[in-house]
Design a protein around this motif. Structure first.
Motif, PDB file in Angstrom:
ATOM      1  N   ALA A   1      -4.705 -26.952  -8.069  1.00 11.08           N
ATOM      2  CA  ALA A   1      -4.872 -25.732  -8.859  1.00 11.08           C
ATOM      3  C   ALA A   1      -3.747 -24.746  -8.537  1.00 11.08           C
ATOM      4  O   ALA A   1      -3.230 -24.724  -7.421  1.00 11.08           O
ATOM      5  CB  ALA A   1      -6.220 -25.090  -8.561  1.00 11.08           C
ATOM      6  N   THR A   2      -3.354 -23.958  -9.530  1.00 17.50           N
ATOM      7  CA  THR A   2      -2.328 -22.933  -9.315  1.00 17.50           C
ATOM      8  C   THR A   2      -2.817 -21.593  -9.844  1.00 17.50           C
ATOM      9  O   THR A   2      -3.633 -21.536 -10.767  1.00 17.50           O
ATOM     10  CB  THR A   2      -1.014 -23.302 -10.036  1.00 17.50           C
ATOM     11  N   LYS A   3      -2.338 -20.521  -9.229  1.00 19.13           N
ATOM     12  CA  LYS A   3      -2.631 -19.156  -9.675  1.00 19.13           C
ATOM     13  C   LYS A   3      -1.395 -18.313  -9.427  1.00 19.13           C
ATOM     14  O   LYS A   3      -0.641 -18.564  -8.498  1.00 19.13           O
ATOM     15  CB  LYS A   3      -3.802 -18.554  -8.894  1.00 19.13           C
ATOM     16  N   TRP A   4      -1.217 -17.311 -10.275  1.00 14.98           N
ATOM     17  CA  TRP A   4      -0.149 -16.344 -10.064  1.00 14.98           C
ATOM     18  C   TRP A   4      -0.651 -15.233  -9.161  1.00 14.98           C
ATOM     19  O   TRP A   4      -1.774 -14.757  -9.318  1.00 14.98           O
ATOM     20  CB  TRP A   4       0.311 -15.754 -11.390  1.00 14.98           C
ATOM     21  N   ALA A   5       0.169 -14.826  -8.218  1.00 16.81           N
ATOM     22  CA  ALA A   5      -0.190 -13.736  -7.301  1.00 16.81           C
ATOM     23  C   ALA A   5       0.900 -12.681  -7.327  1.00 16.81           C
ATOM     24  O   ALA A   5       2.079 -12.988  -7.119  1.00 16.81           O
ATOM     25  CB  ALA A   5      -0.380 -14.262  -5.888  1.00 16.81           C
ATOM     26  N   TYR A   6       0.508 -11.445  -7.620  1.00 21.14           N
ATOM     27  CA  TYR A   6       1.416 -10.314  -7.513  1.00 21.14           C
ATOM     28  C   TYR A   6       1.287  -9.763  -6.098  1.00 21.14           C
ATOM     29  O   TYR A   6       0.196  -9.365  -5.678  1.00 21.14           O
ATOM     30  CB  TYR A   6       1.051  -9.226  -8.519  1.00 21.14           C
ATOM     31  N   ILE A   7       2.381  -9.744  -5.372  1.00 22.48           N
ATOM     32  CA  ILE A   7       2.406  -9.231  -4.006  1.00 22.48           C
ATOM     33  C   ILE A   7       3.023  -7.836  -4.059  1.00 22.48           C
ATOM     34  O   ILE A   7       4.212  -7.677  -4.331  1.00 22.48           O
ATOM     35  CB  ILE A   7       3.228 -10.151  -3.062  1.00 22.48           C
ATOM     36  N   HIS A   8       2.214  -6.831  -3.788  1.00 21.41           N
ATOM     37  CA  HIS A   8       2.656  -5.439  -3.873  1.00 21.41           C
ATOM     38  C   HIS A   8       3.144  -4.964  -2.501  1.00 21.41           C
ATOM     39  O   HIS A   8       2.383  -4.981  -1.537  1.00 21.41           O
ATOM     40  CB  HIS A   8       1.493  -4.541  -4.311  1.00 21.41           C
ATOM     41  N   PRO A   9       4.406  -4.530  -2.395  1.00 18.11           N
ATOM     42  CA  PRO A   9       4.895  -3.994  -1.118  1.00 18.11           C
ATOM     43  C   PRO A   9       4.354  -2.579  -0.902  1.00 18.11           C
ATOM     44  O   PRO A   9       4.048  -1.860  -1.858  1.00 18.11           O
ATOM     45  CB  PRO A   9       6.410  -3.972  -1.294  1.00 18.11           C
ATOM     46  N   SER A  10       4.269  -2.190   0.345  1.00 17.75           N
ATOM     47  CA  SER A  10       3.829  -0.824   0.635  1.00 17.75           C
ATOM     48  C   SER A  10       4.976   0.138   0.374  1.00 17.75           C
ATOM     49  O   SER A  10       6.151  -0.217   0.479  1.00 17.75           O
ATOM     50  CB  SER A  10       3.387  -0.709   2.096  1.00 17.75           C
ATOM     51  N   LEU A  11       4.638   1.358   0.040  1.00  9.38           N
ATOM     52  CA  LEU A  11       5.668   2.377  -0.148  1.00  9.38           C
ATOM     53  C   LEU A  11       5.960   3.132   1.133  1.00  9.38           C
ATOM     54  O   LEU A  11       6.898   3.910   1.193  1.00  9.38           O
ATOM     55  CB  LEU A  11       5.264   3.347  -1.261  1.00  9.38           C
ATOM     56  N   ASP A  12       5.177   2.889   2.188  1.00 10.02           N
ATOM     57  CA  ASP A  12       5.470   3.519   3.478  1.00 10.02           C
ATOM     58  C   ASP A  12       6.321   2.612   4.367  1.00 10.02           C
ATOM     59  O   ASP A  12       6.565   2.914   5.519  1.00 10.02           O
ATOM     60  CB  ASP A  12       4.188   3.955   4.195  1.00 10.02           C
ATOM     61  N   ASN A  13       6.762   1.464   3.815  1.00  6.60           N
ATOM     62  CA  ASN A  13       7.724   0.567   4.458  1.00  6.60           C
ATOM     63  C   ASN A  13       7.172  -0.131   5.706  1.00  6.60           C
ATOM     64  O   ASN A  13       7.930  -0.534   6.575  1.00  6.60           O
ATOM     65  CB  ASN A  13       9.015   1.326   4.783  1.00  6.60           C
ATOM     66  N   ARG A  14       5.875  -0.284   5.807  1.00  5.96           N
ATOM     67  CA  ARG A  14       5.289  -0.875   7.015  1.00  5.96           C
ATOM     68  C   ARG A  14       5.711  -2.320   7.243  1.00  5.96           C
ATOM     69  O   ARG A  14       5.710  -2.782   8.374  1.00  5.96           O
ATOM     70  CB  ARG A  14       3.772  -0.766   6.984  1.00  5.96           C
ATOM     71  N   GLU A  15       6.082  -3.051   6.173  1.00  2.48           N
ATOM     72  CA  GLU A  15       6.494  -4.443   6.335  1.00  2.48           C
ATOM     73  C   GLU A  15       7.777  -4.566   7.152  1.00  2.48           C
ATOM     74  O   GLU A  15       8.030  -5.576   7.766  1.00  2.48           O
ATOM     75  CB  GLU A  15       6.734  -5.127   4.971  1.00  2.48           C
ATOM     76  N   ASN A  16       8.594  -3.509   7.136  1.00  2.00           N
ATOM     77  CA  ASN A  16       9.895  -3.550   7.804  1.00  2.00           C
ATOM     78  C   ASN A  16       9.913  -2.822   9.137  1.00  2.00           C
ATOM     79  O   ASN A  16      10.976  -2.640   9.714  1.00  2.00           O
ATOM     80  CB  ASN A  16      10.963  -2.966   6.870  1.00  2.00           C
ATOM     81  N   GLN A  17       8.761  -2.384   9.611  1.00  4.49           N
ATOM     82  CA  GLN A  17       8.678  -1.672  10.879  1.00  4.49           C
ATOM     83  C   GLN A  17       8.148  -2.603  11.959  1.00  4.49           C
ATOM     84  O   GLN A  17       7.125  -3.252  11.771  1.00  4.49           O
ATOM     85  CB  GLN A  17       7.763  -0.459  10.773  1.00  4.49           C
ATOM     86  N   GLN A  18       8.843  -2.656  13.067  1.00  8.18           N
ATOM     87  CA  GLN A  18       8.369  -3.479  14.180  1.00  8.18           C
ATOM     88  C   GLN A  18       7.080  -2.878  14.718  1.00  8.18           C
ATOM     89  O   GLN A  18       6.987  -1.692  14.992  1.00  8.18           O
ATOM     90  CB  GLN A  18       9.405  -3.516  15.293  1.00  8.18           C
ATOM     91  N   GLY A  19       6.044  -3.734  14.816  1.00 10.86           N
ATOM     92  CA  GLY A  19       4.748  -3.266  15.301  1.00 10.86           C
ATOM     93  C   GLY A  19       4.040  -2.353  14.310  1.00 10.86           C
ATOM     94  O   GLY A  19       3.175  -1.598  14.695  1.00 10.86           O
ATOM     95  N   GLY A  20       4.398  -2.467  13.020  1.00 12.99           N
ATOM     96  CA  GLY A  20       3.803  -1.623  11.985  1.00 12.99           C
ATOM     97  C   GLY A  20       2.364  -1.967  11.697  1.00 12.99           C
ATOM     98  O   GLY A  20       1.817  -2.944  12.185  1.00 12.99           O
ATOM     99  N   ARG A  21       1.739  -1.141  10.875  1.00 13.75           N
ATOM    100  CA  ARG A  21       0.346  -1.372  10.473  1.00 13.75           C
ATOM    101  C   ARG A  21       0.279  -2.579   9.570  1.00 13.75           C
ATOM    102  O   ARG A  21       1.229  -2.932   8.896  1.00 13.75           O
ATOM    103  CB  ARG A  21      -0.186  -0.173   9.706  1.00 13.75           C
ATOM    104  N   THR A  22      -0.896  -3.191   9.498  1.00 13.21           N
ATOM    105  CA  THR A  22      -1.106  -4.298   8.570  1.00 13.21           C
ATOM    106  C   THR A  22      -2.183  -3.936   7.587  1.00 13.21           C
ATOM    107  O   THR A  22      -2.954  -3.046   7.781  1.00 13.21           O
ATOM    108  CB  THR A  22      -1.516  -5.584   9.312  1.00 13.21           C
TER     109      THR A  22
END
Length: 57
Positions: free
Chosen positions: A36-57
């Protein structure tokens, strides 16, 4: 085929369940082992937590 939206919690905005959200979500095709397949929209945070070491999840 249904689409899925993955959005960050407690972000600077409330994300829209849309590919036109202001955050500019990326679109990924998710393949389940069953075939089975599905499309997933992955929304990045606007507070940039994905790029911060030890950031929030």
């Amino acid at each position: 085929m249904a689409e899925i939206h993955v959005t960050p919690k407690d972000d600077l905005i409330t994300h829209e369940d849309s590919g036109f959200c202001v955050c500019g979500p990326r679109l990924d095709l998710i393949r389940h082992p069953s075939g089975a397949t599905k499309w997933a929209y992955i929304h990045p945070s606007l507070d940039n937590r994905e790029n911060q070491q030890g950031g929030r999840t």
